[in-house]
Design an enzyme around this catalytic site. Structure first.
Site, PDB file in Angstrom:
ATOM      1  N   SER A   1     -17.135 -47.885  75.707  1.00 37.49           N
ATOM      2  CA  SER A   1     -17.375 -48.612  76.955  1.00 37.49           C
ATOM      3  C   SER A   1     -18.641 -48.186  77.679  1.00 37.49           C
ATOM      4  CB  SER A   1     -16.174 -48.425  77.893  1.00 37.49           C
ATOM      5  OG  SER A   1     -15.063 -49.149  77.405  1.00 37.49           O
TER       6      SER A   1
ATOM      7  N   GLU B   1     -46.038   4.295  57.702  1.00 32.04           N
ATOM      8  CA  GLU B   1     -46.623   3.683  56.517  1.00 32.04           C
ATOM      9  C   GLU B   1     -47.932   4.322  56.066  1.00 32.04           C
ATOM     10  OE1 GLU B   1     -45.562   1.069  54.490  1.00 32.04           O
ATOM     11  OE2 GLU B   1     -43.643   1.353  55.520  1.00 32.04           O
TER      12      GLU B   1
END
Length: 776
Positions: free
Chosen positions: A421, A155
């Site tokens: 249950s 860059e």
């Protein structure tokens, strides 16, 4: 005439004598004369053209001196200087104009970085980062050295030598772009990019570019190069909602930026050109191709060697998931939901210490995936969830679904389903508090409650059975009778006392788990059985601190209230042990460990659950489908019990087996004199406490029915409701858990037990004092 003849032969005077040559400085010839000879006047010579030619010859050197190539170049230089001066004046004017539109430089300041929430496990390792950035800020010293080197190489290779603006880099970019015919290289420095990210909008205008340059010069004057580079790396966008190298590293590689290798650093640096297009999650091939260019740039700058390049090529990841993955992100989402209520708005970087054990979290996720992959397809089960809690209510593992990357909905916390249950232990506990025992006998036979006729799952009946047997076999008829014995309101009160927070409907079918609850609250309620009767409030956040260590919140779950007596908790533990040893939960047996639990299955196998515990952990597992589609005969004793067993075996690996609270003995046998395991209030390992056998009849009765000294240590048992007179209630809908019905509303009528029996009150066979003394 003679004169004319002589004139033609006339010899013109000259100064060619010796004295003239010696003393004169010049000489004349015919061309220098103003008037030529007669012959010239007569046309014999043409002095004027000759003179003009001589004059032209004299002027030619002077013309050559001011013309030609040299003159052209001199003109070009002159006008270039003129244009440069005017351009400078124009640029200065633009700078002054656009600069005047900016706030005063004395007011410029670096905007605060959006706060990050770092979420950690009990061992300090990071589970996830949350916030606008998605990762914490790291100094250059704390991140992998390959990252800044890779970014600089690709860059801004002159970063450490320019003053914020790089004329050479800008010129190189112009030439490169002109040669290529399109934009292939940018001329902005890292400082300029940082200035744009910090202060400016992304629009490309002349004004923004001028302001970017001014801000870059200000940054270079105010901060060091390392500070500028660190700010850039911690704020730049890397795609996939990741800002900064830490967020990007965890997003794409599931690791910290501290641990990034060379190949991964090249991928990250390559993303800066086009974060979305080059994302490894979107196009792994393009990301790797760009990484190769970064490696070449690093080699050209001397940051790495040829051998390192070869190594890095094998390190670059092939792909990344398209979304955050891992069960830990369900925990992170849960933390973010709870934080505002604990500390308000997050205004600075904070660290959230959780109760999660990352090793257990991974084992939990793997156990669900293993069962779903092996049997889920053929049984039409597509989703599962798991919660594991210790004796204090601290959540040690939580999995909200099969794959977070596919679905971020947390089924363990936010989904409410019928428990089937698995709700029955609350019904049995309420009955024990009313004076029944595990040996109390009920008749398992067809029963009618108003117009509701609950049935057992296997459509079979067993006649007279004890409560312990009825719970182990999950007999619906007995559970329905127990609700009628004390009334659904008392069952609801007990369930809320133990930790159920959802609204429960006060109807008879509550015995079969027809009111919806979340898996987390159901599991936390079971923890009260495991720890000896203390409420286990589920929590995942232990502490919240700032990055500097200031404590913002710390939980206070170290002194839980008692919600069950020791005797009731021990009795329920033993009864639920029977579920695993001889009942519907046989698939959940753990070699070498005492375990207790309960299965749960709703109508047509839409939901299947298993909730159980050892002396260390209480874990609940759910299987089903998000759309409520029925599975193929999946029960709580099937897939959920198998996943529960796999997880619990892994979670208990290397631990010494410890007995359940009460040591697995029936506490209502007061002559046994067996030791009881008392759970520590802080949720640690249970310690054994000797419970001396009662020596008097009063002591026996008090020990069995919950009176005596224990009455002051847990809430008083509700007073038994008066039985309603016989009558018909509304017809319940056919939504039955484990084969029974649901949705029964209104006043609960008594049940008719035993086929053709007439309407009567439920009359269980009570254990007599003689039975107790004889140990029956």
């Amino acid at each position: 005439m003679a004169d004319r003849g002589r004139s033609s032969d006339r010899i013109e005077p000259s100064f060619s004598g010796r004295s003239a040559r010696d003393n004169d400085e010049f000489s004349l010839d015919a061309d220098d004369r103003v008037i030529g000879s007669r012959s010239a006047r007569r046309g014999g010579s043409k002095p004027l053209p000759q003179r003009a030619a001589r004059q032209r010859r004299r002027r030619e050197p002077r013309e050559r001196e001011g013309g030609g190539l040299f003159g052209f170049l001199r003109g070009v230089v002159y006008w270039c200087v003129v244009l440069f001066i005017w351009a400078g004046i124009g640029v200065a004017g633009l700078v002054l104009y656009y600069g005047s539109r900016m706030p005063s430089a004395s007011t410029w300041a670096i905007p605060e970085r959006p706060p990050n929430v770092k979420i950690t496990a009990v061992d300090g390792s990071v589970i996830a980062n949350r916030g606008a950035t998605g990762g914490e800020a790291l100094s250059l010293e704390n991140m992998s050295p390959y990252i800044p080197e890779a970014v600089i190489a690709i860059e801004d290779r002159r970063f450490y030598s320019h003053f914020g603006v790089d004329p050479l880099g800008l010129g190189r970019a112009i030439v490169t772009n002109f040669t290529a015919g399109h934009m292939v290289q940018g001329g902005s420095t890292l400082t300029q990019q940082l200035a744009k990210n910090l202060f400016l909008s992304p629009e490309r205008t002349l004004e923004r570019k001028v302001q970017e340059v001014l801000l870059a010069l200000w940054l270079e004057q105010k901060y060091t190069k390392d500070q500028i580079l660190a700010m850039y790396l911690n704020r730049v966008f890397f795609g996939s909602n990741a800002y900064g190298v830490e967020a990007a590293s965890r997003r794409y590689f599931n690791k910290s930026a501290r641990d990034v290798n060379l190949g991964e650093a090249a991928v990250l640096a390559g993303l800066l050109k086009a974060p979305s297009r080059l994302s490894p999650a979107r196009d792994a091939e393009a990301a790797n191709a760009r990484a190769q260019l970064v490696l070449a740039a690093m080699r050209e700058q001397g940051f790495i060697t040829d051998s390192e390049v070869k190594t890095a090529m094998s390190q670059t990841p092939a792909s990344a998931k398209s979304y955050w993955s891992g069960a830990g992100h369900y925990v992170a989402d849960m933390v973010m939901d709870e934080l505002p209520g604990l500390i308000g708005d997050v205004k600075e970087d904070i660290i959230v210490d959780t109760t999660i054990d990352k090793s257990l979290e991974k084992k939990a996720e793997q156990s669900l995936v293993d069962v779903l992959d092996k049997e889920g397809g053929k049984l039409d089960a597509s989703q599962a969830a798991l919660v594991s809690i210790d004796g204090t209510g601290a959540i040690r593992a939580l999995v909200g679904g099969r794959d977070y990357a596919t679905s971020q909905f947390n089924r363990a916390v936010k989904a409410k389903r019928q428990p089937g249950s698995s709700f029955k232990p609350f019904v049995y506990t309420a009955a024990l508090e009313k004076g029944l025992t595990p040996f109390s006998v009920f008749n398992d036979a067809p029963i009618r409650i108003g117009d509701w006729t609950p049935e057992n799952y296997e459509k079979k009946y067993n006649g007279e059975v004890t409560l312990a047997t009825a719970l182990a076999k999950s007999l619906n008829t007995v559970a329905a009778q127990l609700v009628m014995y004390d009334g659904p309101d008392q069952v609801i009160k007990l369930a809320h006392r133990l930790g159920i927070e959802s609204e429960l409907q006060p109807n008879a079918s509550i015995a079969l788990g027809t009111s919806e609850v979340s898996l987390m609250e159901l599991t936390a309620s079971y923890a009260a059985f495991m720890n000896g009767g203390y409420k286990a409030t589920p929590h995942v956040i232990r502490r919240v601190t700032t990055a500097e260590g200031k404590v913002l919140y710390e939980n206070t779950y170290d002194s839980p209230p008692r919600v069950l007596s020791e005797q009731i908790a021990a009795q329920m533990d033993t009864m639920m042990m029977g579920v695993i040893e001889n009942g519907t939960g046989k698939s959940a047996k753990i070699p070498g460990w005492q375990a207790a639990g309960k299965t749960g299955t709703t109508q047509n196998s839409r939901d299947a659950l298993f909730v159980g515990f050892t002396s260390n952990l209480t874990t609940g597992v759910w299987f089903g489908n998000d759309d409520g589609k029925p599975m193929k005969k999946v029960t709580g004793g099937g897939l959920p019990a198998k996943a529960w067993k796999e997880f619990m075996i892994a979670a208990h690996k290397g631990l010494s087996p410890a007995p359940l609270f009460g040591n697995g003995q029936m506490i209502d046998k007061p002559d046994s004199g067996q030791p009881m395991a008392q759970a520590a209030p802080d949720g640690g390992q249970p310690v054994t406490a000797e419970v001396p056998p009662p020596t008097t009849i009063g002591g026996i009765i008090s020990g069995v029915f919950g009176g005596g000294e224990n009455a002051e240590r847990y809430p008083q048992a509700p007073v038994r409701q008066q039985r309603a007179s016989p009558g018909n209630g509304p017809v319940p809908p056919a939504d039955v858990a484990e084969g029974g019905g649901s949705g029964y509303d209104g006043i609960v009528p008594p049940g008719d037990v035993g086929g053709s029996q007439t309407t009567s009150s439920v009359q269980p066979r009570r254990t007599t004092l003689l039975d107790l003394i004889m140990g029956q």
